[in-house]
Scaffold this motif. Structure first.
Motif, PDB file in Angstrom:
ATOM      1  N   ARG A  85      18.029  30.504 -15.913  1.00 56.85           N
ATOM      2  CA  ARG A  85      18.447  29.351 -15.123  1.00 56.85           C
ATOM      3  C   ARG A  85      19.799  29.584 -14.464  1.00 56.85           C
ATOM      4  N   GLY A  86      20.550  30.551 -14.944  1.00 56.53           N
ATOM      5  CA  GLY A  86      21.818  30.896 -14.307  1.00 56.53           C
ATOM      6  C   GLY A  86      22.967  29.978 -14.633  1.00 56.53           C
ATOM      7  N   VAL A  87      22.891  29.244 -15.755  1.00 58.32           N
ATOM      8  CA  VAL A  87      23.971  28.317 -16.106  1.00 58.32           C
ATOM      9  C   VAL A  87      25.259  29.080 -16.415  1.00 58.32           C
ATOM     10  N   ALA A  88      25.142  30.135 -17.203  1.00 57.08           N
ATOM     11  CA  ALA A  88      26.300  30.945 -17.589  1.00 57.08           C
ATOM     12  C   ALA A  88      25.943  32.419 -17.427  1.00 57.08           C
ATOM     13  N   GLN A  89      26.896  33.178 -16.938  1.00 51.02           N
ATOM     14  CA  GLN A  89      26.684  34.612 -16.735  1.00 51.02           C
ATOM     15  C   GLN A  89      27.843  35.395 -17.340  1.00 51.02           C
ATOM     16  N   TYR A  90      27.576  36.667 -17.610  1.00 51.27           N
ATOM     17  CA  TYR A  90      28.527  37.527 -18.321  1.00 51.27           C
ATOM     18  C   TYR A  90      28.753  38.792 -17.505  1.00 51.27           C
ATOM     19  N   VAL A  91      30.002  39.207 -17.400  1.00 49.63           N
ATOM     20  CA  VAL A  91      30.350  40.451 -16.708  1.00 49.63           C
ATOM     21  C   VAL A  91      30.966  41.403 -17.730  1.00 49.63           C
ATOM     22  N   PHE A  92      30.309  42.542 -17.926  1.00 48.64           N
ATOM     23  CA  PHE A  92      30.778  43.528 -18.887  1.00 48.64           C
ATOM     24  C   PHE A  92      32.023  44.243 -18.377  1.00 48.64           C
ATOM     25  N   GLN A  93      32.803  44.763 -19.325  1.00 54.05           N
ATOM     26  CA  GLN A  93      33.959  45.584 -18.972  1.00 54.05           C
ATOM     27  C   GLN A  93      33.519  46.819 -18.194  1.00 54.05           C
ATOM     28  N   ASP A  94      32.445  47.448 -18.640  1.00 53.50           N
ATOM     29  CA  ASP A  94      31.909  48.631 -17.969  1.00 53.50           C
ATOM     30  C   ASP A  94      30.660  48.217 -17.204  1.00 53.50           C
ATOM     31  N   PRO A  95      30.724  48.155 -15.859  1.00 54.21           N
ATOM     32  CA  PRO A  95      29.567  47.690 -15.101  1.00 54.21           C
ATOM     33  C   PRO A  95      28.338  48.572 -15.248  1.00 54.21           C
ATOM     34  N   LEU A  96      28.512  49.821 -15.668  1.00 54.01           N
ATOM     35  CA  LEU A  96      27.355  50.691 -15.861  1.00 54.01           C
ATOM     36  C   LEU A  96      26.469  50.200 -17.003  1.00 54.01           C
ATOM     37  N   ARG A  97      27.018  49.318 -17.860  1.00 51.09           N
ATOM     38  CA  ARG A  97      26.205  48.742 -18.941  1.00 51.09           C
ATOM     39  C   ARG A  97      25.261  47.659 -18.417  1.00 51.09           C
ATOM     40  N   SER A  98      25.580  47.086 -17.276  1.00 57.22           N
ATOM     41  CA  SER A  98      24.747  45.997 -16.754  1.00 57.22           C
ATOM     42  C   SER A  98      23.989  46.382 -15.491  1.00 57.22           C
ATOM     43  N   LEU A  99      24.320  47.516 -14.900  1.00 52.08           N
ATOM     44  CA  LEU A  99      23.634  47.965 -13.690  1.00 52.08           C
ATOM     45  C   LEU A  99      22.719  49.141 -14.033  1.00 52.08           C
ATOM     46  N   ASP A 100      21.461  49.035 -13.663  1.00 52.11           N
ATOM     47  CA  ASP A 100      20.487  50.090 -13.925  1.00 52.11           C
ATOM     48  C   ASP A 100      20.826  51.299 -13.055  1.00 52.11           C
ATOM     49  N   PRO A 101      21.137  52.458 -13.667  1.00 52.31           N
ATOM     50  CA  PRO A 101      21.514  53.634 -12.858  1.00 52.31           C
ATOM     51  C   PRO A 101      20.385  54.144 -11.977  1.00 52.31           C
ATOM     52  N   HIS A 102      19.143  53.723 -12.269  1.00 48.97           N
ATOM     53  CA  HIS A 102      17.993  54.207 -11.507  1.00 48.97           C
ATOM     54  C   HIS A 102      17.579  53.251 -10.389  1.00 48.97           C
ATOM     55  N   LEU A 103      18.314  52.169 -10.221  1.00 46.92           N
ATOM     56  CA  LEU A 103      18.011  51.199  -9.173  1.00 46.92           C
ATOM     57  C   LEU A 103      19.162  51.105  -8.177  1.00 46.92           C
ATOM     58  N   PRO A 104      18.863  50.938  -6.891  1.00 45.12           N
ATOM     59  CA  PRO A 104      19.937  50.592  -5.958  1.00 45.12           C
ATOM     60  C   PRO A 104      20.596  49.297  -6.417  1.00 45.12           C
ATOM     61  N   VAL A 105      21.890  49.159  -6.141  1.00 40.88           N
ATOM     62  CA  VAL A 105      22.597  47.999  -6.665  1.00 40.88           C
ATOM     63  C   VAL A 105      22.046  46.692  -6.088  1.00 40.88           C
ATOM     64  N   GLY A 106      21.513  46.731  -4.893  1.00 44.21           N
ATOM     65  CA  GLY A 106      20.917  45.522  -4.323  1.00 44.21           C
ATOM     66  C   GLY A 106      19.747  45.026  -5.158  1.00 44.21           C
ATOM     67  N   ALA A 107      18.966  45.967  -5.683  1.00 43.02           N
ATOM     68  CA  ALA A 107      17.828  45.588  -6.525  1.00 43.02           C
ATOM     69  C   ALA A 107      18.312  44.977  -7.839  1.00 43.02           C
ATOM     70  N   SER A 108      19.404  45.513  -8.396  1.00 37.23           N
ATOM     71  CA  SER A 108      19.954  44.955  -9.631  1.00 37.23           C
ATOM     72  C   SER A 108      20.476  43.542  -9.408  1.00 37.23           C
TER      73      SER A 108
END
Length: 274
Positions: A85-108
């Motif tokens: 639902r998107g009520v609360a979101q979390y941003v990790f210290q290391d963005p590589l933990r939340s971004l799939d290295p095998h996907l373009p960032v737009g897809a993530s």
């Protein structure tokens, strides 16, 4: 009229890792549109608090309420639905933990919207808009995380958190791994989010970074909250010896750093008060 309830209310929160107590009776309040900084040295419990707020760590006691919903005892399925639902979101210290290295960032970035059932066209338009919001060009959507600088990756991680238009964003050390130039760029983005009315919890060990954008500051020491006050009061009149040490370690906020003798006395007091 009665005051509006807080967007985030953390009360008497205990978190343990085996026999180790990471948080003891922690409390945190964030109102809608407010930015609260949480500071403390490594091991003080900052990241544990952040992760407990968004359900990545299960508390042993206490409650977490977000937007009127007590989420403390949510099951994994309930947390999935809540995050979707998107009520609360979390941003990790290391963005590589939340971004799939095998996907373009737009897809993530688009993934949370597609999980909500939005069309591909709508998601693509939202990705372009949110990249602009974090001061990145739309063409970066086709690039992979490894092709971006650290500062660009962190802003992509912020964009991914923002794409669902959350009420609350929890950021865990979002600038600690960045050089000075990229740190400034990310802090500019966070300042704009604050001005736009997004509630932020800004976790950091660096009071200098926190003070510039936070309305209030909560200080953690050895898993316990030792002081909470408006940012100006924390900077100009810190009450707890540990807070005074933190302020003294950020001389740009004051007339100068705490001298060696004062620092030694404050550390002696810390051994006394805990």
């Amino acid at each position: 009229m009665p005051a509006e309830p807080p967007l985030l209310q953390v009360t008497d929160l205990d978190v343990r890792y085996g026999r180790t107590t990471a948080l003891a009776g922690a409390a945190l309040t964030v109102h809608r549109g407010e930015t609260v900084g949480v500071i403390g040295e490594t091991g003080s419990g900052k990241s544990t608090l952040a992760r407990a707020v968004v359900g990545l760590v299960a508390p042993a006691a206490g409650t977490v309420t977000i937007a009127g919903e007590e989420v403390t005892a949510f099951s994994r399925r309930q947390w999935r639905a809540f995050r979707r639902r998107g009520v609360a979101q979390y941003v990790f210290q290391d963005p590589l933990r939340s971004l799939d290295p095998h996907l373009p960032v737009g897809a993530s970035i688009a993934e949370p919207l597609l999980l909500q059932g939005r069309s591909r066209a709508d998601a693509d338009a939202a990705v372009r808009a949110v990249l602009t919001r974090v001061h990145l060009t739309a063409d970066l959507a086709d690039r992979y995380p490894a092709e971006l600088s650290g500062g660009q990756r962190q802003r992509v991680a912020v964009a991914r958190a923002l794409v669902t238009d959350p009420q609350l964003v929890v950021l865990d050390e979002p600038v600690s791994a960045l050089d000075a130039a990229n740190r400034v760029r990310v802090l500019e983005v966070l300042t704009e989010l604050r001005e736009a009315g997004t509630a932020l919890v800004f976790i950091s060990h660096d009071l200098g970074s926190v003070a510039g954008i936070s309305d209030r500051v909560t200080v953690l020491h050895r898993g316990a909250v030792v002081e909470t006050a408006p940012t100006r009061a924390i900077v100009t009149a810190p009450q707890h010896p540990y807070t005074r040490l933190l302020v003294g370690s950020a001389p740009t906020l004051t007339t100068g750093a705490v001298d060696r003798e004062t620092r030694a006395e404050l550390r002696r007091q810390l051994l006394t008060v805990g």
